[in-house]
Scaffold this motif. Structure first.
Motif, PDB file in Angstrom:
ATOM      1  N   ALA A 220       0.290   0.462  19.803  1.00 43.99           N
ATOM      2  CA  ALA A 220      -1.163   0.447  19.610  1.00 43.99           C
ATOM      3  C   ALA A 220      -1.909  -0.164  20.790  1.00 43.99           C
ATOM      4  N   GLY A 221      -1.168  -0.592  21.814  1.00 45.47           N
ATOM      5  CA  GLY A 221      -1.820  -1.257  22.935  1.00 45.47           C
ATOM      6  C   GLY A 221      -1.948  -0.426  24.181  1.00 45.47           C
ATOM      7  N   LEU A 222      -1.840   0.879  24.046  1.00 44.14           N
ATOM      8  CA  LEU A 222      -1.850   1.740  25.228  1.00 44.14           C
ATOM      9  C   LEU A 222      -3.224   1.829  25.904  1.00 44.14           C
ATOM     10  N   HIS A 223      -4.247   1.290  25.246  1.00 43.91           N
ATOM     11  CA  HIS A 223      -5.572   1.258  25.889  1.00 43.91           C
ATOM     12  C   HIS A 223      -5.666   0.137  26.924  1.00 43.91           C
ATOM     13  N   GLY A 224      -4.697  -0.763  26.936  1.00 39.49           N
ATOM     14  CA  GLY A 224      -4.695  -1.822  27.941  1.00 39.49           C
ATOM     15  C   GLY A 224      -4.803  -3.212  27.353  1.00 39.49           C
ATOM     16  N   PRO A 225      -4.819  -4.226  28.228  1.00 39.94           N
ATOM     17  CA  PRO A 225      -4.870  -5.626  27.790  1.00 39.94           C
ATOM     18  C   PRO A 225      -6.127  -5.904  26.976  1.00 39.94           C
ATOM     19  N   MET A 226      -6.045  -6.921  26.126  1.00 39.96           N
ATOM     20  CA  MET A 226      -7.212  -7.311  25.337  1.00 39.96           C
ATOM     21  C   MET A 226      -7.100  -8.771  24.928  1.00 39.96           C
ATOM     22  N   ARG A 227      -8.258  -9.344  24.635  1.00 40.23           N
ATOM     23  CA  ARG A 227      -8.300 -10.695  24.088  1.00 40.23           C
ATOM     24  C   ARG A 227      -9.320 -10.726  22.965  1.00 40.23           C
ATOM     25  N   LEU A 228      -9.023 -11.538  21.990  1.00 38.87           N
ATOM     26  CA  LEU A 228      -9.918 -11.742  20.861  1.00 38.87           C
ATOM     27  C   LEU A 228     -10.012 -13.229  20.593  1.00 38.87           C
ATOM     28  N   LEU A 229     -11.177 -13.686  20.187  1.00 40.84           N
ATOM     29  CA  LEU A 229     -11.296 -15.082  19.785  1.00 40.84           C
ATOM     30  C   LEU A 229     -12.264 -15.216  18.628  1.00 40.84           C
ATOM     31  N   GLU A 230     -12.045 -16.281  17.853  1.00 39.83           N
ATOM     32  CA  GLU A 230     -12.899 -16.628  16.724  1.00 39.83           C
ATOM     33  C   GLU A 230     -13.561 -17.961  17.017  1.00 39.83           C
ATOM     34  N   THR A 231     -14.873 -18.017  16.881  1.00 39.68           N
ATOM     35  CA  THR A 231     -15.630 -19.235  17.166  1.00 39.68           C
ATOM     36  C   THR A 231     -15.614 -20.161  15.949  1.00 39.68           C
ATOM     37  N   PRO A 232     -16.040 -21.425  16.121  1.00 40.36           N
ATOM     38  CA  PRO A 232     -16.076 -22.350  14.986  1.00 40.36           C
ATOM     39  C   PRO A 232     -16.937 -21.871  13.832  1.00 40.36           C
ATOM     40  N   ASP A 233     -17.940 -21.021  14.113  1.00 46.15           N
ATOM     41  CA  ASP A 233     -18.752 -20.481  13.017  1.00 46.15           C
ATOM     42  C   ASP A 233     -18.234 -19.115  12.565  1.00 46.15           C
ATOM     43  N   ASN A 234     -16.959 -18.838  12.883  1.00 47.88           N
ATOM     44  CA  ASN A 234     -16.226 -17.662  12.395  1.00 47.88           C
ATOM     45  C   ASN A 234     -16.791 -16.328  12.876  1.00 47.88           C
ATOM     46  N   ARG A 235     -17.344 -16.323  14.076  1.00 50.77           N
ATOM     47  CA  ARG A 235     -17.733 -15.069  14.721  1.00 50.77           C
ATOM     48  C   ARG A 235     -16.604 -14.652  15.656  1.00 50.77           C
ATOM     49  N   TRP A 236     -16.410 -13.344  15.783  1.00 54.28           N
ATOM     50  CA  TRP A 236     -15.330 -12.808  16.614  1.00 54.28           C
ATOM     51  C   TRP A 236     -15.898 -12.099  17.836  1.00 54.28           C
ATOM     52  N   PHE A 237     -15.235 -12.288  18.982  1.00 56.84           N
ATOM     53  CA  PHE A 237     -15.620 -11.622  20.216  1.00 56.84           C
ATOM     54  C   PHE A 237     -14.369 -11.065  20.886  1.00 56.84           C
ATOM     55  N   GLY A 238     -14.575 -10.066  21.737  1.00 58.47           N
ATOM     56  CA  GLY A 238     -13.470  -9.476  22.476  1.00 58.47           C
ATOM     57  C   GLY A 238     -13.738  -9.496  23.962  1.00 58.47           C
ATOM     58  N   TYR A 239     -12.678  -9.343  24.723  1.00 57.74           N
ATOM     59  CA  TYR A 239     -12.805  -9.345  26.181  1.00 57.74           C
ATOM     60  C   TYR A 239     -11.701  -8.488  26.775  1.00 57.74           C
ATOM     61  N   CYS A 240     -12.072  -7.619  27.710  1.00 55.09           N
ATOM     62  CA  CYS A 240     -11.109  -6.806  28.447  1.00 55.09           C
ATOM     63  C   CYS A 240     -11.453  -6.915  29.929  1.00 55.09           C
ATOM     64  N   GLU A 241     -10.439  -6.992  30.766  1.00 56.71           N
ATOM     65  CA  GLU A 241     -10.663  -7.220  32.190  1.00 56.71           C
ATOM     66  C   GLU A 241     -10.064  -6.115  33.029  1.00 56.71           C
ATOM     67  N   GLY A 242     -10.836  -5.690  34.046  1.00 56.72           N
ATOM     68  CA  GLY A 242     -10.360  -4.679  34.979  1.00 56.72           C
ATOM     69  C   GLY A 242     -10.074  -5.297  36.332  1.00 56.72           C
ATOM     70  N   GLN A 243     -10.074  -4.468  37.357  1.00 55.25           N
ATOM     71  CA  GLN A 243      -9.712  -4.945  38.696  1.00 55.25           C
ATOM     72  C   GLN A 243     -10.711  -5.964  39.237  1.00 55.25           C
ATOM     73  N   GLU A 244     -11.992  -5.660  39.169  1.00 54.35           N
ATOM     74  CA  GLU A 244     -13.007  -6.544  39.741  1.00 54.35           C
ATOM     75  C   GLU A 244     -14.145  -6.823  38.770  1.00 54.35           C
ATOM     76  N   SER A 245     -13.873  -6.726  37.480  1.00 56.98           N
ATOM     77  CA  SER A 245     -14.916  -6.966  36.492  1.00 56.98           C
ATOM     78  C   SER A 245     -14.277  -7.235  35.142  1.00 56.98           C
ATOM     79  N   GLY A 246     -15.074  -7.784  34.247  1.00 56.91           N
ATOM     80  CA  GLY A 246     -14.619  -8.021  32.891  1.00 56.91           C
ATOM     81  C   GLY A 246     -15.684  -7.558  31.917  1.00 56.91           C
ATOM     82  N   GLN A 247     -15.264  -7.117  30.742  1.00 55.33           N
ATOM     83  CA  GLN A 247     -16.199  -6.632  29.734  1.00 55.33           C
ATOM     84  C   GLN A 247     -16.147  -7.545  28.517  1.00 55.33           C
ATOM     85  N   PHE A 248     -17.262  -8.218  28.243  1.00 53.17           N
ATOM     86  CA  PHE A 248     -17.388  -9.088  27.083  1.00 53.17           C
ATOM     87  C   PHE A 248     -17.939  -8.257  25.933  1.00 53.17           C
TER      88      PHE A 248
END
Length: 283
Positions: free
Chosen positions: A217-245
């Protein structure tokens, strides 16, 4: 370079001063209080339990001051809380690219953090030798100060694993990351030892995705997920010279589904550790 490092890592955007400006200011404040206390750098260094070159680099604005340096310097120099206040304003860390800083800030407060990586060992798990090999190989080449700044920023982030025991860290790593032997046999053996050591922490789970996997299921590439103290979720993916929040709930939900599927496709926790132990012996 993954984990928000790169040649642009010491720059800020929006016409703001470069990171080194605020670091130089902090360094001058430290120097002023040190001289007020009648201490030379040679006398000051052992009192804060840092080497003379490190103290000199901090006073010159070339290194981001570690948190324990700030605390010890505050006490040794009786600085009225000024050093602590000045350190809190050092929001522009050299070694962290501008696109990564928002994620790094949330990462430092997260209650849950999940990382899938197929390119290189994630920064939070890297050894110094492994990380420096990545920095040395970077193109365009970095100078010594840039390499040092990047390692210091990475070392600061790594403290999260031990200083936030209530944060749950999950990592899914491709088996090939260890088989590549980046940096050579000894660097790889040390890296595996380090990862196995971190896996013993109660708040850290490490799974290995095997080389042979018909469904992934990970063939789209690296990924990160995090949950904040107020239980909100965010994602992050990084390319060669940029990152997408990513904050869009639908997008983040998609990443969560993919990560959950990968956890079932990767080796179990025990099997992952067993594989790493065997790879350590073969390295």
């Amino acid at each position: 370079m993954a984990d928000g490092t790169g040649a642009t890592g010491a720059l800020t955007g929006g016409g703001e001063p470069e990171a080194s400006d605020s670091l130089r200011t902090f360094g001058e404040v430290v120097k002023g209080f040190r001289k007020r206390a009648g201490l030379t750098q040679e006398e000051f260094a052992p009192r804060v339990r840092y080497s003379l070159p490190t103290v000199a680099s901090i006073e010159q604005g070339r290194r981001f001051p570690p948190a324990d340096f700030v605390e010890r310097a505050e006490e040794v120099l009786d600085a009225f809380g000024i050093l602590r206040a000045a350190a809190r304003r050092l929001s522009r860390q050299p070694g962290l690219a501008s696109w990564f800083r928002q994620w790094a800030r949330l990462e430092s407060e997260a209650v849950s953090l999940q990382t899938y990586e197929c390119r290189l060992i994630p920064g939070l798990l890297q050894t110094e030798a492994y990380a420096r090999k990545l920095f040395v190989d970077q193109l365009p080449p970095l100078d010594d100060d840039q390499i040092e700044a990047q390692w210091m920023a990475r070392a600061e982030r790594q403290r999260l694993l031990r200083e936030r025991p209530n944060t749950a860290f999950s990592f899914i790593l491709e088996e090939q990351l260890f088989l590549r032997r980046t940096g050579g046999t000894e660097v790889t053996r040390e890296l595996i030892e380090h990862v196995l050591e971190l896996a013993e922490l109660r708040n850290v789970e490490i799974q290995v995705m095997p080389m042979v996997r018909e469904s992934h299921a990970g063939l789209h590439g690296p990924m990160r997920l995090l949950e904040t103290p107020d239980n909100r979720w965010f994602g992050y993916c990084e390319g060669q010279e940029s990152g997408q929040f990513m904050s869009n709930p639908k997008v983040v939900s998609t990443l969560q589904m993919r990560y959950a599927r990968m956890r079932s496709q990767a080796l179990s926790l025990d099997d992952s550790l067993g594989l790493l132990q065997r790879m350590r012996g073969a390295a």
